[in-house]
Design a protein around this motif. Structure first.
Motif, short mmCIF file in Angstrom:
data_model
loop_
_atom_site.label_atom_id
_atom_site.label_comp_id
_atom_site.label_asym_id
_atom_site.label_seq_id
_atom_site.Cartn_x
_atom_site.Cartn_y
_atom_site.Cartn_z
N ARG A 123 -3.69 2.52 8.10
CA ARG A 123 -2.29 2.54 7.64
C ARG A 123 -1.66 1.18 7.86
NH1 ARG A 123 -0.41 7.60 6.76
NH2 ARG A 123 -1.70 9.33 7.54
N PRO A 124 -0.78 0.74 6.96
CA PRO A 124 -0.07 -0.51 7.22
C PRO A 124 0.87 -0.35 8.41
CG PRO A 124 0.82 0.59 5.28
CD PRO A 124 -0.39 1.37 5.69
N VAL A 125 1.14 -1.44 9.09
CA VAL A 125 2.08 -1.44 10.21
C VAL A 125 3.26 -2.32 9.83
CG1 VAL A 125 2.46 -1.93 12.65
CG2 VAL A 125 0.22 -1.11 11.87
N VAL A 137 -0.50 2.38 21.39
CA VAL A 137 0.13 3.49 20.65
C VAL A 137 0.21 3.15 19.17
CG1 VAL A 137 2.19 4.91 20.41
CG2 VAL A 137 1.40 4.25 22.69
N THR A 138 0.61 1.91 18.87
CA THR A 138 0.71 1.49 17.47
C THR A 138 -0.64 1.53 16.79
OG1 THR A 138 2.58 0.04 18.02
CG2 THR A 138 1.46 -0.37 15.94
N ALA A 139 -1.66 0.97 17.45
CA ALA A 139 -3.00 0.94 16.88
C ALA A 139 -3.57 2.35 16.68
CB ALA A 139 -3.92 0.12 17.78
N ALA A 140 -3.30 3.24 17.63
CA ALA A 140 -3.79 4.60 17.50
C ALA A 140 -3.15 5.31 16.31
CB ALA A 140 -3.53 5.38 18.79
N MET A 141 -1.84 5.17 16.15
CA MET A 141 -1.16 5.85 15.06
C MET A 141 -1.52 5.25 13.70
SD MET A 141 0.20 8.20 16.76
CE MET A 141 0.98 9.05 15.38
N ALA A 142 -1.83 3.96 13.69
CA ALA A 142 -2.23 3.30 12.44
C ALA A 142 -3.71 3.49 12.13
CB ALA A 142 -1.88 1.81 12.49
N GLU A 143 -4.47 4.01 13.09
CA GLU A 143 -5.88 4.36 12.92
C GLU A 143 -6.73 3.11 12.67
OE1 GLU A 143 -6.41 7.62 10.18
OE2 GLU A 143 -4.54 8.55 10.85
N VAL A 144 -7.11 2.48 13.77
CA VAL A 144 -7.93 1.26 13.70
C VAL A 144 -9.29 1.58 13.10
CG1 VAL A 144 -9.13 -0.45 15.12
CG2 VAL A 144 -6.76 0.15 15.61
N THR A 169 4.91 -10.30 20.17
CA THR A 169 3.60 -10.48 20.82
C THR A 169 2.59 -9.46 20.33
OG1 THR A 169 4.58 -11.51 22.76
CG2 THR A 169 2.42 -10.52 23.04
N VAL A 170 3.00 -8.21 20.12
CA VAL A 170 2.07 -7.21 19.58
C VAL A 170 1.61 -7.64 18.18
CG1 VAL A 170 1.83 -4.83 18.78
CG2 VAL A 170 2.98 -5.30 20.95
N ALA A 171 2.54 -8.10 17.36
CA ALA A 171 2.17 -8.56 16.02
C ALA A 171 1.17 -9.70 16.09
CB ALA A 171 3.43 -9.01 15.26
N ARG A 174 0.83 -1.20 0.00
CA ARG A 174 0.00 0.00 0.00
C ARG A 174 0.86 1.25 0.00
NH1 ARG A 174 -3.79 -1.25 5.02
NH2 ARG A 174 -4.02 1.01 4.98
N ARG A 175 0.34 2.32 -0.55
CA ARG A 175 1.14 3.52 -0.74
C ARG A 175 1.22 4.39 0.51
NH1 ARG A 175 -0.34 5.70 -6.86
NH2 ARG A 175 0.40 3.83 -7.98
N GLU A 176 0.29 4.20 1.43
CA GLU A 176 0.30 5.06 2.61
C GLU A 176 1.59 4.83 3.40
OE1 GLU A 176 -1.98 2.86 1.88
OE2 GLU A 176 -4.03 3.59 2.26
N PRO A 177 2.19 5.90 3.94
CA PRO A 177 3.35 5.71 4.81
C PRO A 177 2.97 4.84 6.01
CG PRO A 177 3.13 8.02 4.18
CD PRO A 177 1.87 7.32 3.73
N PRO A 178 3.77 3.85 6.35
CA PRO A 178 3.40 2.94 7.43
C PRO A 178 3.72 3.51 8.80
CG PRO A 178 5.52 2.33 6.55
CD PRO A 178 5.03 3.48 5.70
N VAL A 179 3.16 2.87 9.80
CA VAL A 179 3.61 3.02 11.18
C VAL A 179 4.63 1.91 11.42
CG1 VAL A 179 2.95 2.89 13.62
CG2 VAL A 179 1.47 4.06 11.96
N VAL A 180 5.80 2.27 11.91
CA VAL A 180 6.85 1.29 12.16
C VAL A 180 6.95 1.02 13.66
CG1 VAL A 180 9.32 0.78 11.99
CG2 VAL A 180 8.18 1.98 10.13
#
Length: 399
Positions: free
Chosen positions: A144-146, A391-398, A130-132, A83-89
């Motif tokens: 957004r992709p993670v 934090v990851t889920a928030a930045m990636a916009e669930v 574990t988060v993954a 996907r073209r969207e910038p990811p959350v790393v």
């Protein structure tokens, strides 16, 4: 862009709640994974075996497009990495400060795991997996992709090699979150700048009796070390200069032709680091001049070579930035107080490039970092992993 308010929404989101429950139920499994990762040697520059194991864990967790790049970074994707969207790393570093040959086996004594690297950074790696796993198994979908990444070369001589490579080759991410060591309260949003030097003094050398009186490189190293040790402590902004290694010489009855000292300079403020750098170079030159001034007339002068062997950029993700505010809100949502901090982590590189970035502990308590006696206790261990999830889920916009 995520906002702190999104944490309250996430905490109540059915799939995020399921992911959190998975983390809590998997606590002992995460701990066992942490011990297993820690027992795989991963000196800086030789992370391959640990990286291969993390790649297997990424695949088992259900990430897609798992791969190892040219320098040894391991990556897997939640969602479509094309996907073209910038990811959350979300990242954690593979390497440890310990050299080859050290026994890195892990001992469990009651609630404590002990072993070199058990916290820094086996804890971060175990939490990353574990988060993954929690996101995949709970079928959490994001706008957004993670990108989950285990990096090489974070420690010492690695000079942040792995994360530098990512930013040389990949699309700039939407946000970068590093999991590094233990803890639940700290949020590292200020990048601690560092410069590492090797100062080498060279001279004619000779027999320790017959040639006595020639300028001695070891004496210059000693003079420089003493002068550096006498530098006054600087607390605001905090700045440090540490002598970290010394070497030189070939035998007990020879004046060395070469002696060297390795230095680690750090500061919270880039201008203060520049000033410290200037001061240290002046001391190294003074030590050279003093030893040359004491040599027997007519004998050769010592020469000085100062080589920069590492540099970590400084900067900050502003406190008011949504990434930092989201991390604060997530910490509070878990019933803990936050602590904004300055440290040197993989987040230094994105911060210096203007990419929003922070580093977080991955739960629990730890001690004796960078020592063979390093230990970890899993007190509130799941909370650190859940915070990373939120934090990851928030930045990636669930969705």
């Amino acid at each position: 862009m995520a906002s702190p308010d999104s944490i309250d929404v996430l905490v109540a989101h059915d799939r995020v709640r399921a992911a959190r429950h998975h983390i809590e139920r998997s606590d002992e499994h995460t701990l066992a994974r942490q011990a297993a990762l820690s027992a795989i040697p991963a000196p800086t520059g030789a992370e391959g075996a640990r990286g291969a194991h993390v790649a297997d864990l990424f695949r088992e967790a259900g990430l897609s497009a798992v791969a190892m790049d040219e320098v040894g970074n391991v990556t897997g994707w939640l969602g479509d990495g094309a996907r073209r969207e910038p990811p959350v790393v979300l990242s954690a570093h593979l390497d440890t400060v310990f050299g080859a040959g050290l026994d890195v086996s892990v001992a469990r004594r009651g609630a404590r795991l002990a072993g070199p690297g058990i916290s820094d950074n086996a804890r971060g790696l175990a939490a990353l997996v574990t988060v993954a796993e929690a996101l995949v198994r709970s079928r959490v979908a994001t706008e957004r992709p993670v990108r989950f990444t285990a990096t090489v070369g974070e420690e010492g001589d690695g000079n942040l090699r792995g994360v530098r490579h990512l930013f040389d080759r990949e699309t700039r991410p939407h946000a970068f979150i590093a999991l590094d060591g233990a803890g639940v309260e700290r949020i590292v949003h200020r990048a601690l700048g560092a410069r590492r030097y090797r100062a080498t003094y060279r001279g004619p050398g000779g027999h320790s009796w017959a040639a006595f009186g020639v300028a001695n490189p070891a004496n210059s190293v000693g003079r420089a070390t003493a002068l550096l040790a006498d530098l006054p402590a600087q607390h605001s902004p905090r700045s440090t200069c540490a002598v970290v290694r010394l070497g030189g010489g070939t035998g007990l009855n020879s004046i060395p032709q070469e002696a060297w000292v390795d230095l680690d300079l750090r500061s919270e403020d880039p201008r203060a680091l520049d000033q410290l750098d200037t001061t240290v170079h002046g001391i190294l030159t003074r030590a050279l001049a003093e030893e040359n001034g004491r040599r027997t007339a007519g004998t050769p002068l010592l020469q000085l070579d100062v080589r920069r062997v590492g540099e970590r950029p400084s900067g900050l993700t502003p406190r008011a930035h949504p990434l930092v505010q989201t991390a604060i809100a997530a910490t509070r949502a878990l019933g803990r107080s936050h602590e904004l901090a300055c440290a040197s982590t993989d987040a230094n590189v994105p911060i210096a490039l203007g990419v929003p970035a922070i580093a977080l502990g991955a739960g629990g308590h730890a001690g004796d970092a960078h020592l063979p006696t390093e230990w970890y206790e899993n007190v509130d261990g799941p909370l650190g992993v859940v915070r990373a999830l939120l934090v990851t889920a928030a930045m990636a916009e669930v969705r």
